[in-house]
Design an enzyme around this catalytic site. Sequence first.
Site, PDB file in Angstrom:
ATOM      1  N   CYS A 116       0.765  -1.181  -0.196  1.00  0.00           N
ATOM      2  CA  CYS A 116      -0.166   0.056  -0.115  1.00  0.00           C
ATOM      3  C   CYS A 116       0.764   1.361   0.016  1.00  0.00           C
ATOM      4  CB  CYS A 116      -0.901  -0.080   1.334  1.00  0.00           C
ATOM      5  SG  CYS A 116      -2.232  -1.370   1.020  1.00  0.00           S
ATOM      6  N   HIS A 256      -3.502   7.118   3.141  1.00  0.00           N
ATOM      7  CA  HIS A 256      -3.849   5.824   2.329  1.00  0.00           C
ATOM      8  C   HIS A 256      -5.412   5.338   2.872  1.00  0.00           C
ATOM      9  CE1 HIS A 256      -3.852   1.856   0.902  1.00  0.00           C
ATOM     10  NE2 HIS A 256      -3.645   1.361   2.257  1.00  0.00           N
ATOM     11  N   ASN A 286     -10.028  -0.173  -0.626  1.00  0.00           N
ATOM     12  CA  ASN A 286      -8.474   0.128  -0.419  1.00  0.00           C
ATOM     13  C   ASN A 286      -7.855  -0.516  -1.736  1.00  0.00           C
ATOM     14  OD1 ASN A 286      -5.660  -0.333   0.026  1.00  0.00           O
ATOM     15  ND2 ASN A 286      -6.032  -1.421   1.917  1.00  0.00           N
TER      16      ASN A 286
HETATM   17  N1  COA Z   1     -18.420  -9.183   8.351  1.00  0.00           N
HETATM   18  C1  COA Z   1     -19.100  -9.395   9.558  1.00  0.00           C
HETATM   19  N2  COA Z   1     -18.419  -9.873  10.483  1.00  0.00           N
HETATM   20  C2  COA Z   1     -17.007 -10.091  10.350  1.00  0.00           C
HETATM   21  C3  COA Z   1     -16.582  -9.803   9.189  1.00  0.00           C
HETATM   22  C4  COA Z   1     -17.127  -9.273   8.000  1.00  0.00           C
HETATM   23  N3  COA Z   1     -16.649  -8.984   6.926  1.00  0.00           N
HETATM   24  N4  COA Z   1     -15.023  -9.883   9.315  1.00  0.00           N
HETATM   25  C5  COA Z   1     -14.795 -10.315  10.694  1.00  0.00           C
HETATM   26  N5  COA Z   1     -16.240 -10.349  11.143  1.00  0.00           N
HETATM   27  C6  COA Z   1     -16.287 -10.746  12.818  1.00  0.00           C
HETATM   28  C7  COA Z   1     -15.375 -11.460  13.471  1.00  0.00           C
HETATM   29  O1  COA Z   1     -15.312 -12.687  13.140  1.00  0.00           O
HETATM   30  C8  COA Z   1     -15.334 -11.105  14.748  1.00  0.00           C
HETATM   31  O2  COA Z   1     -16.488 -11.873  15.233  1.00  0.00           O
HETATM   32  P1  COA Z   1     -16.306 -12.410  16.869  1.00  0.00           P
HETATM   33  O3  COA Z   1     -16.159 -11.304  17.568  1.00  0.00           O
HETATM   34  O4  COA Z   1     -17.398 -13.268  16.930  1.00  0.00           O
HETATM   35  O5  COA Z   1     -14.654 -13.280  16.805  1.00  0.00           O
HETATM   36  C9  COA Z   1     -15.717  -9.755  14.751  1.00  0.00           C
HETATM   37  O6  COA Z   1     -16.234  -9.577  13.394  1.00  0.00           O
HETATM   38  C10 COA Z   1     -14.536  -8.546  15.036  1.00  0.00           C
HETATM   39  O7  COA Z   1     -13.667  -8.812  14.006  1.00  0.00           O
HETATM   40  P2  COA Z   1     -12.282  -8.015  14.153  1.00  0.00           P
HETATM   41  O8  COA Z   1     -11.283  -8.934  13.173  1.00  0.00           O
HETATM   42  O9  COA Z   1     -11.765  -7.933  15.353  1.00  0.00           O
HETATM   43  O10 COA Z   1     -12.900  -6.836  13.458  1.00  0.00           O
HETATM   44  P3  COA Z   1     -11.993  -5.490  13.341  1.00  0.00           P
HETATM   45  O11 COA Z   1     -12.677  -4.514  14.050  1.00  0.00           O
HETATM   46  O12 COA Z   1     -10.689  -5.516  13.708  1.00  0.00           O
HETATM   47  O13 COA Z   1     -12.277  -5.085  11.846  1.00  0.00           O
HETATM   48  C11 COA Z   1     -10.836  -5.095   9.757  1.00  0.00           C
HETATM   49  C12 COA Z   1     -11.796  -5.751  10.732  1.00  0.00           C
HETATM   50  C13 COA Z   1     -10.235  -6.083   8.871  1.00  0.00           C
HETATM   51  C14 COA Z   1     -12.059  -4.186   9.081  1.00  0.00           C
HETATM   52  C15 COA Z   1      -9.704  -4.140  10.473  1.00  0.00           C
HETATM   53  O14 COA Z   1      -8.992  -4.824  11.372  1.00  0.00           O
HETATM   54  C16 COA Z   1      -8.928  -3.583   9.560  1.00  0.00           C
HETATM   55  O15 COA Z   1      -9.315  -2.595   9.006  1.00  0.00           O
HETATM   56  N6  COA Z   1      -7.641  -3.943   9.610  1.00  0.00           N
HETATM   57  C17 COA Z   1      -6.736  -3.192   8.899  1.00  0.00           C
HETATM   58  C18 COA Z   1      -6.735  -3.570   7.659  1.00  0.00           C
HETATM   59  C19 COA Z   1      -5.947  -2.835   6.601  1.00  0.00           C
HETATM   60  O16 COA Z   1      -5.809  -1.787   6.647  1.00  0.00           O
HETATM   61  N7  COA Z   1      -5.303  -3.447   5.660  1.00  0.00           N
HETATM   62  C20 COA Z   1      -4.489  -2.883   4.635  1.00  0.00           C
HETATM   63  C21 COA Z   1      -3.198  -2.705   4.982  1.00  0.00           C
HETATM   64  S1  COA Z   1      -2.780  -1.242   4.488  1.00  0.00           S
END
Ligand code: COA
Length: 331
Positions: A116, A256, A286
């Site tokens: 990224c 970003h 993204n």
């Molecule tokens: N839809 C619904 N539920 C989802 C889901 C989806 N797409 N993805 C995960 N969940 C669930 C999980 O299973 C978890 O359930 P649980 O509490 O029963 O275990 C819950 O939602 C929370 O998951 P979690 O992974 O802790 O969510 P989060 O708040 O961290 O959000 C992202 C997930 C991926 C959106 C977030 O972590 C993120 O944006 N990370 C950075 C990603 C990024 O920027 N990547 C590019 C690099 S530059």
Amino acid sequence: MSKITAAITAIGGFVPETRLTNHDLEKLVDTNDEWITSRTGIKERRIQNEPGKATSDMAVEAVNELLKKRGIKAEEIDLLIIGTITGDLVFPSCANIVCDKIGAINAWGFDLAAACSGFLYALETGAKFIETGKHQKVVVCGFDKMSAIIDYTDRNTCIIFGDGGGAVLLEPNTEGFGIIDSILKSDGSGREFLHQKAGGSLKPPTHQTIDAREHYVYQEGKSVFKFATTNMADVSTEIMKRNNLKAEDINYLLAHQANKRIIDYTAEKMNLPSEKVLMNIEKYGNTTSGTLPLLFWDFETKFKKGDNLILATFGGGFTWGSIYIKWAYNS
Ligand code: COA
């Protein structure tokens, strides 16, 4: 002789027609629009699903737009760099292919892989060829066709990424406009949290790697989120401090577009009000190397000569950084 800085003098961009909305994703994985919108800020992304079309085809559109806007020919380009992790082929580089397709017969070029942060790294690299006086016209692109490496059965990743990107032209400036300062960082120990397991020299593709879906993006979202918020905010405040910039001196933050919550956190640490924080994550998701040039493309008409812009990225690697630009033209 006055100091040469590298200034952006034209912008082009491209996103494919096909939209993949949150409601479309509800039919593919166990997710919903409310969850995606509240956790990421994304409503839809663009997908390049036309057979035979690859990253180079998107870049060609953007570079041709930029050449037309600036009124120059492809033959005038000295160097073309593409920040990408999804080039058309493992080799040769996407930049080679784009130069061939647009007729940039006097250019050399290469791809730069920094996930990224690909565009930011490429912008820094391209600027050096201008600043040293070696080149007069450098095109810097950031493009990714993330749909080529995304598993649409994995709700951890498929909700985030989309296809698209943009290109900027760098030219010499002797009036103090252009790229003023930069901070680039990397920490390869972060690779465990965000990577593609197979397809490289560590694990060449086999039937087994395909069956195990190892040719797709693997991400531990929570860990990436933690590093992204801290590092992007730190590097952005560091570049402000060492250039004596206060929040009121900054016209726009171009961060970003990975997650609205990460961008909001960075803006908060910089004390920036929301009207100075440019965002288009809701419509593109993204696009990896594509997000910063797509912000330039979407918001070009806002920028006035002399505006102070701060760019900030964080990506796989980990890679991250910030660039301070004094904008060079009124569009
Ligand atoms: N839809 C619904 N539920 C989802 C889901 C989806 N797409 N993805 C995960 N969940 C669930 C999980 O299973 C978890 O359930 P649980 O509490 O029963 O275990 C819950 O939602 C929370 O998951 P979690 O992974 O802790 O969510 P989060 O708040 O961290 O959000 C992202 C997930 C991926 C959106 C977030 O972590 C993120 O944006 N990370 C950075 C990603 C990024 O920027 N990547 C590019 C690099 S530059």
